[in-house]
Scaffold this motif. Structure first.
Motif, PDB file in Angstrom:
ATOM      1  N   TRP A 340       0.824  -1.202   0.000  1.00  0.00           N
ATOM      2  CA  TRP A 340       0.000   0.000   0.000  1.00  0.00           C
ATOM      3  C   TRP A 340       0.865   1.262   0.000  1.00  0.00           C
ATOM      4  O   TRP A 340       2.043   1.209   0.361  1.00  0.00           O
ATOM      5  N   GLY A 341       0.239   2.384  -0.368  1.00  0.00           N
ATOM      6  CA  GLY A 341       0.970   3.630  -0.329  1.00  0.00           C
ATOM      7  C   GLY A 341       0.139   4.788  -0.819  1.00  0.00           C
ATOM      8  O   GLY A 341      -1.085   4.695  -0.955  1.00  0.00           O
ATOM      9  N   ALA A 342       0.825   5.910  -1.084  1.00  0.00           N
ATOM     10  CA  ALA A 342       0.173   7.151  -1.496  1.00  0.00           C
ATOM     11  C   ALA A 342       0.807   7.679  -2.770  1.00  0.00           C
ATOM     12  O   ALA A 342       1.974   7.399  -3.064  1.00  0.00           O
ATOM     13  N   VAL A 343       0.018   8.456  -3.516  1.00  0.00           N
ATOM     14  CA  VAL A 343       0.480   9.113  -4.729  1.00  0.00           C
ATOM     15  C   VAL A 343       0.089  10.581  -4.639  1.00  0.00           C
ATOM     16  O   VAL A 343      -1.076  10.907  -4.357  1.00  0.00           O
ATOM     17  N   TYR A 352       5.717   7.313  -0.332  1.00  0.00           N
ATOM     18  CA  TYR A 352       6.096   6.094   0.391  1.00  0.00           C
ATOM     19  C   TYR A 352       5.289   4.909  -0.132  1.00  0.00           C
ATOM     20  O   TYR A 352       4.240   5.080  -0.766  1.00  0.00           O
ATOM     21  N   ARG A 353       5.799   3.707   0.135  1.00  0.00           N
ATOM     22  CA  ARG A 353       5.065   2.456  -0.058  1.00  0.00           C
ATOM     23  C   ARG A 353       5.364   1.570   1.134  1.00  0.00           C
ATOM     24  O   ARG A 353       6.420   1.650   1.737  1.00  0.00           O
ATOM     25  N   ASP A 354       4.412   0.699   1.478  1.00  0.00           N
ATOM     26  CA  ASP A 354       4.550  -0.130   2.676  1.00  0.00           C
ATOM     27  C   ASP A 354       3.982  -1.514   2.406  1.00  0.00           C
ATOM     28  O   ASP A 354       2.906  -1.652   1.826  1.00  0.00           O
ATOM     29  N   LYS A 355       4.702  -2.549   2.848  1.00  0.00           N
ATOM     30  CA  LYS A 355       4.279  -3.929   2.613  1.00  0.00           C
ATOM     31  C   LYS A 355       3.693  -4.599   3.851  1.00  0.00           C
ATOM     32  O   LYS A 355       3.584  -5.816   3.903  1.00  0.00           O
ATOM     33  N   VAL A 381      -6.779   2.872   8.941  1.00  0.00           N
ATOM     34  CA  VAL A 381      -5.546   3.580   8.615  1.00  0.00           C
ATOM     35  C   VAL A 381      -5.806   5.082   8.590  1.00  0.00           C
ATOM     36  O   VAL A 381      -6.802   5.540   8.018  1.00  0.00           O
ATOM     37  N   LYS A 382      -4.916   5.847   9.190  1.00  0.00           N
ATOM     38  CA  LYS A 382      -5.009   7.297   9.142  1.00  0.00           C
ATOM     39  C   LYS A 382      -4.382   7.792   7.840  1.00  0.00           C
ATOM     40  O   LYS A 382      -3.215   7.508   7.565  1.00  0.00           O
ATOM     41  N   PRO A 383      -5.156   8.521   7.004  1.00  0.00           N
ATOM     42  CA  PRO A 383      -4.558   9.041   5.762  1.00  0.00           C
ATOM     43  C   PRO A 383      -3.399   9.969   6.090  1.00  0.00           C
ATOM     44  O   PRO A 383      -3.567  10.975   6.780  1.00  0.00           O
ATOM     45  N   GLY A 386       2.788  11.216   4.510  1.00  0.00           N
ATOM     46  CA  GLY A 386       4.182  10.993   4.844  1.00  0.00           C
ATOM     47  C   GLY A 386       4.539   9.567   5.200  1.00  0.00           C
ATOM     48  O   GLY A 386       5.680   9.140   5.017  1.00  0.00           O
ATOM     49  N   ARG A 387       3.558   8.789   5.698  1.00  0.00           N
ATOM     50  CA  ARG A 387       3.851   7.403   6.080  1.00  0.00           C
ATOM     51  C   ARG A 387       2.570   6.597   6.179  1.00  0.00           C
ATOM     52  O   ARG A 387       1.479   7.152   6.332  1.00  0.00           O
ATOM     53  N   TRP A 388       2.707   5.283   6.107  1.00  0.00           N
ATOM     54  CA  TRP A 388       1.583   4.354   6.233  1.00  0.00           C
ATOM     55  C   TRP A 388       1.308   4.161   7.723  1.00  0.00           C
ATOM     56  O   TRP A 388       2.115   3.592   8.438  1.00  0.00           O
TER      57      TRP A 388
END
Length: 451
Positions: A340-343, A352-355, A381-383, A386-388
């Motif tokens: 998962w992550g953000a764009v 960032y991306r997080d597994k 999950v909190k949007p 900066g981080r997952w």
């Protein structure tokens, strides 16, 4: 305020001597509740407030569990006092109507079940003006009375529009646009068609997309259907349907079916399974095995509104959907990452991306992302650009079959999760926040009385 947000609020973008008014917006269903796939606007966003901002260990309270609902990956819809869900039972696709305690009210049949590959019901139902609409895996569109399941009409769109059933079955969640039901057969007679929602008669059919070379011995074939569902938006005061076929995203006039733009996005296995997302002054599209996601910006094209690709990102969501929150897209990667992550909507960069969780479905409500991974973990999950940031989590499906594909649904302080033949309803209301809101409202009324 971000530039893209300002554009959405009605500013104009200048391209040479031409301007395109950028007051683009989602068109909300006029029906109450959660009447269609991905919510009132089909954007994976719930307007709910007063929800728990964290969960107790083990997850929120379970209100009820309904079982024996057949095999399937479709999500429920909810209107009034009824939950509608599809599931394959034996050789038939069943539509189940449940009350708000999970008890069966009625069930109906929409043709044959889908056997292989990946057996189970695909599409969710759609509700409009007392009727339920559904497309089964073989291309049968059917209309039912929402009160008792009585069949009203049906169409075989694969036959009628000279289409074909794709490898993994027809999976489109039908869209209702005013008096019409929209379906995307991807056939020789129409890439998209509008059916009169009362009779099933063809109201309009959009021109087929040009035939493309299949790469199989040079043999041409029709532009077939995709696995994603269309959205209804308004651009420059005119409603447009953004649809999907096997290799294209496109926009048509919602009244006439006339195609206004198209954007080719070929993928290795002809899999486009994630609905477009209206964001900023354009639309975001993504697919696996097709080079990632693209943001297509609105541009003027001879009196119409067309699109032009502005940036590309690595986000290659398969079928779990993408949501936009405060200028960032949140979703899961597929082929090369499975996390998962953000764009960032400004330029497509990935902060960032997080597994920590594998790919899955996502919904946004009340300052939280509701993330359901295909392995069965449900996370709050909190949007955060900066981080997952996982706030809470629990194990929803312990079978670990990696097929938890139904999207979460939130309505009236309840969270609905489906895994195959099981639908579970959770209480996610925060009594303290609701009490505070009621007290503030009461104080406001008292203050107004004093004046």
């Amino acid at each position: 305020m971000r530039d893209w947000t300002m554009k959405r609020l009605g500013f104009c973008v200048v391209f040479g001597m031409a301007t395109v008014a950028s007051a683009a917006q989602w068109v909300k269903s006029p029906e109450p509740g959660w009447p269609q796939f991905r919510g009132p606007c089909r954007n994976g966003v719930s307007p709910e407030t007063g929800l728990l901002q964290s969960w107790p260990e083990g997850g929120p309270k379970v209100l009820w569990t309904a079982t024996n609902l057949g095999a399937g990956y479709s999500s429920p819809i909810i209107v009034g006092q009824t939950v509608y869900l599809t599931g394959d039972v034996g050789d038939e696709l069943h539509i189940f109507a449940l009350d708000l305690q999970g008890r069966l009210v009625w069930k109906a049949t929409n043709g044959a079940s889908w056997k292989n590959p990946y057996p189970g019901a695909r599409a969710s139902c759609t509700y409009s003006e007392g009727q339920i609409y559904h497309l089964n895996g073989h291309g049968r569109v059917a209309c039912f009375d929402a009160r008792d399941g009585r069949p009203i009409w049906a169409r075989e769109v694969v036959r009628d529009f000279e289409s074909r059933v794709p490898t993994w079955g027809m999976a489109e969640c039908l869209l209702v646009a005013g008096p019409r039901v929209i379906v995307t057969p991807g056939g020789r007679k129409a890439s998209m068609a509008a059916l009169d929602k009362r009779t099933g008669d063809t109201a309009w059919q959009s021109e087929p997309l040009p035939l493309t070379n299949s790469g199989e011995g040079g043999r041409d074939r029709i532009e077939g259907p995709a696995y994603a569902s269309p959205i209804l938006i308004e651009v420059n005061g005119r409603q447009q349907i953004v649809g999907v076929t096997a290799r294209h995203f496109f926009g048509v006039n919602a009244e006439t079916g006339e195609r206004e733009w198209q954007f080719e996005m070929p993928t290795r296995y002809e899999v486009i399974a994630s609905s477009p997302v209206l964001c900023g002054n354009g639309v975001f599209v993504t697919a696996p095995d097709g080079g990632g996601g693209r943001w297509l910006e609105w541009v003027p094209e001879g009196g119409r509104v067309g699109v032009k690709p502005r940036w590309t990102t690595t986000l290659d969501t398969c079928h779990g959907g993408v949501v936009e929150v405060d200028g960032f897209l949140y979703g899961s990667w597929y082929r090369d990452f499975n996390g998962w992550g953000a764009v960032d909507l400004r330029d497509g960069s990935v902060p960032y991306r997080d597994k920590e969780l594998v790919m899955g479905s996502v919904l946004h409500a009340d300052r939280r992302l509701y993330v359901l991974s295909q392995s069965g973990t449900m996370a709050l999950v909190k949007p955060n650009p900066g981080r997952w940031e996982i706030v809470s989590r629990f194990e929803f499906a312990r079978e670990r079959r990696n097929d938890v594909w139904a999207h979460p649904v939130i309505l009236d302080g309840r969270l609905y999760l489906r895994h195959q033949a099981k639908l579970v309803c959770f209480d996610i209301r925060d009594p303290q926040r609701r009490d505070k809101s009621r007290r503030r409202a009461k104080q406001g009324r008292v203050s107004r009385l004093k004046y």
